[in-house]
Design a protein around this motif. Structure first.
Motif, PDB file in Angstrom:
ATOM      1  N   ASN A 317     -66.402  -5.098 -44.105  1.00  0.00           N
ATOM      2  CA  ASN A 317     -66.091  -5.732 -45.374  1.00  0.00           C
ATOM      3  C   ASN A 317     -64.683  -6.327 -45.385  1.00  0.00           C
ATOM      4  N   ARG A 318     -63.876  -6.025 -44.382  1.00  0.00           N
ATOM      5  CA  ARG A 318     -62.520  -6.549 -44.330  1.00  0.00           C
ATOM      6  C   ARG A 318     -62.396  -7.703 -43.344  1.00  0.00           C
ATOM      7  N   ALA A 319     -63.476  -8.124 -42.765  1.00  0.00           N
ATOM      8  CA  ALA A 319     -63.425  -9.166 -41.739  1.00  0.00           C
ATOM      9  C   ALA A 319     -64.184 -10.405 -42.200  1.00  0.00           C
ATOM     10  N   LEU A 320     -63.574 -11.572 -41.982  1.00  0.00           N
ATOM     11  CA  LEU A 320     -64.149 -12.827 -42.464  1.00  0.00           C
ATOM     12  C   LEU A 320     -65.302 -13.337 -41.604  1.00  0.00           C
ATOM     13  N   LEU A 321     -65.265 -13.032 -40.310  1.00  0.00           N
ATOM     14  CA  LEU A 321     -66.162 -13.725 -39.381  1.00  0.00           C
ATOM     15  C   LEU A 321     -67.369 -12.905 -38.951  1.00  0.00           C
ATOM     16  N   VAL A 322     -67.573 -11.740 -39.544  1.00  0.00           N
ATOM     17  CA  VAL A 322     -68.753 -10.946 -39.203  1.00  0.00           C
ATOM     18  C   VAL A 322     -70.001 -11.738 -39.565  1.00  0.00           C
ATOM     19  N   GLY A 323     -70.882 -11.931 -38.601  1.00  0.00           N
ATOM     20  CA  GLY A 323     -72.120 -12.679 -38.828  1.00  0.00           C
ATOM     21  C   GLY A 323     -72.076 -14.115 -38.352  1.00  0.00           C
ATOM     22  N   ILE A 324     -70.844 -14.660 -38.129  1.00  0.00           N
ATOM     23  CA  ILE A 324     -70.774 -16.046 -37.642  1.00  0.00           C
ATOM     24  C   ILE A 324     -70.043 -16.150 -36.299  1.00  0.00           C
ATOM     25  N   LEU A 325     -69.294 -15.110 -35.919  1.00  0.00           N
ATOM     26  CA  LEU A 325     -68.584 -15.147 -34.633  1.00  0.00           C
ATOM     27  C   LEU A 325     -69.525 -14.686 -33.525  1.00  0.00           C
ATOM     28  N   LYS A 326     -69.641 -15.511 -32.470  1.00  0.00           N
ATOM     29  CA  LYS A 326     -70.539 -15.221 -31.355  1.00  0.00           C
ATOM     30  C   LYS A 326     -69.739 -15.067 -30.058  1.00  0.00           C
ATOM     31  N   CYS A 327     -70.346 -14.368 -29.112  1.00  0.00           N
ATOM     32  CA  CYS A 327     -69.769 -14.205 -27.776  1.00  0.00           C
ATOM     33  C   CYS A 327     -70.142 -15.426 -26.927  1.00  0.00           C
ATOM     34  N   SER A 328     -69.161 -16.043 -26.266  1.00  0.00           N
ATOM     35  CA  SER A 328     -69.442 -17.239 -25.455  1.00  0.00           C
ATOM     36  C   SER A 328     -70.198 -16.884 -24.183  1.00  0.00           C
ATOM     37  N   ASN A 329     -70.118 -15.623 -23.748  1.00  0.00           N
ATOM     38  CA  ASN A 329     -70.804 -15.220 -22.510  1.00  0.00           C
ATOM     39  C   ASN A 329     -72.308 -15.056 -22.699  1.00  0.00           C
ATOM     40  N   CYS A 330     -72.688 -14.351 -23.766  1.00  0.00           N
ATOM     41  CA  CYS A 330     -74.104 -13.991 -23.928  1.00  0.00           C
ATOM     42  C   CYS A 330     -74.692 -14.462 -25.255  1.00  0.00           C
ATOM     43  N   SER A 331     -73.883 -15.127 -26.085  1.00  0.00           N
ATOM     44  CA  SER A 331     -74.297 -15.607 -27.408  1.00  0.00           C
ATOM     45  C   SER A 331     -74.648 -14.475 -28.368  1.00  0.00           C
ATOM     46  N   GLY A 332     -74.238 -13.242 -28.018  1.00  0.00           N
ATOM     47  CA  GLY A 332     -74.480 -12.113 -28.911  1.00  0.00           C
ATOM     48  C   GLY A 332     -73.503 -12.105 -30.073  1.00  0.00           C
ATOM     49  N   ASN A 333     -73.851 -11.366 -31.131  1.00  0.00           N
ATOM     50  CA  ASN A 333     -72.959 -11.247 -32.282  1.00  0.00           C
ATOM     51  C   ASN A 333     -71.744 -10.403 -31.913  1.00  0.00           C
ATOM     52  N   MET A 334     -70.606 -10.714 -32.535  1.00  0.00           N
ATOM     53  CA  MET A 334     -69.406  -9.896 -32.362  1.00  0.00           C
ATOM     54  C   MET A 334     -69.156  -9.164 -33.674  1.00  0.00           C
ATOM     55  N   TYR A 335     -68.993  -7.854 -33.580  1.00  0.00           N
ATOM     56  CA  TYR A 335     -68.810  -7.057 -34.778  1.00  0.00           C
ATOM     57  C   TYR A 335     -67.517  -6.247 -34.680  1.00  0.00           C
ATOM     58  N   ILE A 336     -67.217  -5.483 -35.732  1.00  0.00           N
ATOM     59  CA  ILE A 336     -65.906  -4.839 -35.870  1.00  0.00           C
ATOM     60  C   ILE A 336     -65.883  -3.454 -35.230  1.00  0.00           C
ATOM     61  N   LYS A 337     -64.770  -3.165 -34.543  1.00  0.00           N
ATOM     62  CA  LYS A 337     -64.509  -1.811 -34.042  1.00  0.00           C
ATOM     63  C   LYS A 337     -63.050  -1.447 -34.311  1.00  0.00           C
ATOM     64  N   HIS A 338     -62.805  -0.148 -34.527  1.00  0.00           N
ATOM     65  CA  HIS A 338     -61.443   0.331 -34.763  1.00  0.00           C
ATOM     66  C   HIS A 338     -60.639   0.338 -33.468  1.00  0.00           C
ATOM     67  N   GLY A 339     -59.379  -0.014 -33.591  1.00  0.00           N
ATOM     68  CA  GLY A 339     -58.440   0.128 -32.482  1.00  0.00           C
ATOM     69  C   GLY A 339     -57.412   1.198 -32.800  1.00  0.00           C
ATOM     70  N   HIS A 340     -56.210   1.079 -32.233  1.00  0.00           N
ATOM     71  CA  HIS A 340     -55.170   2.083 -32.447  1.00  0.00           C
ATOM     72  C   HIS A 340     -54.447   1.816 -33.769  1.00  0.00           C
ATOM     73  N   THR A 341     -53.682   2.797 -34.223  1.00  0.00           N
ATOM     74  CA  THR A 341     -52.871   2.654 -35.428  1.00  0.00           C
ATOM     75  C   THR A 341     -51.485   2.164 -35.038  1.00  0.00           C
ATOM     76  N   LEU A 342     -50.970   1.184 -35.759  1.00  0.00           N
ATOM     77  CA  LEU A 342     -49.656   0.633 -35.458  1.00  0.00           C
ATOM     78  C   LEU A 342     -48.566   1.672 -35.664  1.00  0.00           C
ATOM     79  N   ALA A 343     -47.556   1.647 -34.800  1.00  0.00           N
ATOM     80  CA  ALA A 343     -46.440   2.585 -34.903  1.00  0.00           C
ATOM     81  C   ALA A 343     -45.716   2.394 -36.229  1.00  0.00           C
ATOM     82  N   ASN A 344     -45.265   3.503 -36.825  1.00  0.00           N
ATOM     83  CA  ASN A 344     -44.501   3.510 -38.083  1.00  0.00           C
ATOM     84  C   ASN A 344     -45.283   2.942 -39.269  1.00  0.00           C
ATOM     85  N   SER A 345     -46.624   2.968 -39.171  1.00  0.00           N
ATOM     86  CA  SER A 345     -47.438   2.525 -40.309  1.00  0.00           C
ATOM     87  C   SER A 345     -48.808   3.186 -40.224  1.00  0.00           C
TER      88      SER A 345
END
Length: 519
Positions: A317-345
């Motif tokens: 719900n915080r990402a603009l391109l979910v559902g329209i962003l595609k992978c150029s390699n396989c044409s699959g959908n690209m979806y959201i995953k969590h990464g690391h937390t920024l230092a001091n925040s």
């Protein structure tokens, strides 16, 4: 005199009233009437329950163009077995001054008596069709109550096997039963074990995809496919408690529990329409169950409990391109995953990840990930460089997603407020049971109450600005004002704007490129 000959047969065969036989009989009738010029229309493999037949439609179009004066068919039900359709067709032919002849019943609409008799016969044709359909349905249900496999796509873990036997009259009969496929049976047991431990459909789905465990018809698993397997009684070893569970769910149960699996029949009327559970039939089958009844019932309880929980608030719900962003390699959908937390925040980095890459642990695709904030910033900057017909976009935006429709927006905010209030109530319940945890629970309650109050303030603020068409000022004459993507409109509205502008977006990590195709 110009005549149209129409023939139809539900199944493609050369026996009985074949297409060829129908046409020849109609041609003989034409010869006896000294009719030479004929148009022939043939629909083979089409039912008479409706008028969705290509040649039949073509014939009606030609009739409207007055290409012939008569329509001749071998038998009345070749035109239609549906009384409503038949009546409409004859009435239309009447207005076009085209007569209809059925050579088998010897009906001719050129006379009042012939027309009346034809309507009577069409009533009996429909009655015959409906009676036959009901008889087939009754016979199928009778077989179902005996636990036979009646055909269709077999469930994962089984294949259909023909079984020959002799009835009381010593007539050779055949029936079909489910026969186990050991490799697939192991997958079924694994799915039940995984869900029992993890308690999450998505976690089970991810495990199956990461380990390349094949589904029935595709390598990719979905949470829904996992749920269908967990819910299916075809795998359970039938017991009195299992039958009670099905009965409590308003399903009709037949047979005595003996450790065999259970088949469910009569679930749907057609491909898209489901029947009420009170019409379902659950019957003890001939195949052996593979999941212990106690474990199966525990899984049903866990599924029921999880289905009643409020939905978790995801990151998409915080990402603009979910559902329209595609992978150029396989044409699959690209979806959201969590990464690391920024230092001091407390800000957690989000990434767009290729779905096929994630599911297969890089075996199906190896395209890299990309930060959500970086790719969206690059996209918005690119959009601001192009010329846009903002008046057309504004009209589309207001007319399609109804920005001025405050109740629609208010409904979404109310859902969010309701969700937060449930969380507050759960914390209050926990506090009443464990007062010693107040120093941990009270700050969270205050935080949630502040969030709810902010939502209400935002709701009122938006109402005022929508009433004054404030959003119109966010567009310049030739370009979008990017400030609108920050504070002034909802995420769904932002997504809609992007979908109005963009046909497709492909991300290529190897070449550090973003391919944007504008509409």
């Amino acid at each position: 005199m110009k005549v149209a000959i129409y023939s139809r047969k539900s199944r493609i065969t050369n026996t009985g009233d074949s297409i060829e036989n129908q046409i020849n009989l109609c041609k003989d009738y034409c010869k006896n009437k000294n009719i030479d010029e004929t148009f022939i229309y043939e629909d083979e493999g089409f039912s008479g329950k409706n008028t969705e037949r290509p040649e039949f439609k073509k014939m009606l179009d030609d009739a409207r163009c007055h290409k012939f004066n008569f329509i001749i068919c071998y038998r009345l039900d070749r035109i239609s077995r549906n009384l409503y359709d038949f009546t409409n067709i004859i009435n239309e032919l009447d207005t076009l001054n085209i007569q209809f002849v059925s050579i088998k019943e010897q009906f001719d609409t050129s006379s009042p008596m012939g027309k009346a008799m034809m309507y009577i016969a069409s009533i009996f044709a429909q009655l015959e069709r409906e009676t036959t359909a009901q008889r087939v349905s009754d016979n199928m249900l009778l077989l179902a109550k005996g636990g036979q496999w009646l055909g269709g796509q077999t469930p994962l873990g089984y294949k259909s096997k023909c079984k020959t036997f002799y009835n009381n009259s010593k007539i050779d009969k055949k029936t079909y039963v489910l026969s186990p496929i050991e490799s697939e049976i192991r997958t079924i047991k694994l799915i039940y074990d995984l869900y029992d431990k993890k308690g999450s459909l998505n976690k089970v789905k991810d495990f199956l995809n990461e380990n390349m465990i094949p589904a029935k018809s595709s390598i990719n698993w979905t949470a829904k496919r996992v749920q269908i397997i967990l819910r299916s009684p075809v795998y359970v070893k039938s017991s009195p408690k299992v039958l009670d569970y099905l009965s409590d769910n308003n399903i009709n149960v037949f047979g005595n529990p003996n450790g065999h699996g259970i088949l469910i029949y009569n679930k749907t009327k057609n491909i898209t329409q489901k029947r009420d559970r009170s019409e379902w039939v659950a019957s003890i089958s001939d195949h052996n169950g593979i999941i212990d009844s106690t474990k199966w019932l525990q899984v049903q309880t866990l599924l029921d409990t999880n289905s009643r929980m409020p939905p978790s608030k995801g990151t998409s719900n915080r990402a603009l391109l979910v559902g329209i962003l595609k992978c150029s390699n396989c044409s699959g959908n690209m979806y959201i995953k969590h990464g690391h937390t920024l230092a001091n925040s407390n800000i957690r980095i989000l990434y767009y990840v290729c779905e096929n890459k994630s599911k297969s642990k890089g075996k199906l695709c190896n395209n890299g990930n990309v930060r959500v904030d970086e790719i969206e910033s690059a996209l918005l900057e690119d959009i601001n460089k192009i010329l846009i017909d903002t008046s057309k976009l504004i009209n589309s935006l207001f007319n399609t997603i109804k920005l001025k429709d405050y109740p629609l927006y208010s409904l979404n905010v109310n859902k969010e407020i309701q969700y937060k209030n449930i969380q507050i109530q759960n914390l209050l319940d926990e506090l009443s049971l464990s007062p010693e945890l107040s120093k941990h629970i009270k700050p969270k309650i205050i935080e949630l109450e502040t969030f709810v109050n902010n939502l209400k303030d935002k709701q009122l603020y938006r109402k005022i600005h929508l009433e004054n068409n404030y959003l119109l000022n966010l567009f310049s004459k030739e370009k979008l004002n990017l400030s609108m993507f920050k504070d002034y409109i909802t995420l769904e509205e932002k997504k809609y704007i992007l979908r109005e502008l963009i046909a497709s977006i492909y991300f290529d990590e190897k070449n550090h490129s973003l391919e944007i195709n504008y509409k």
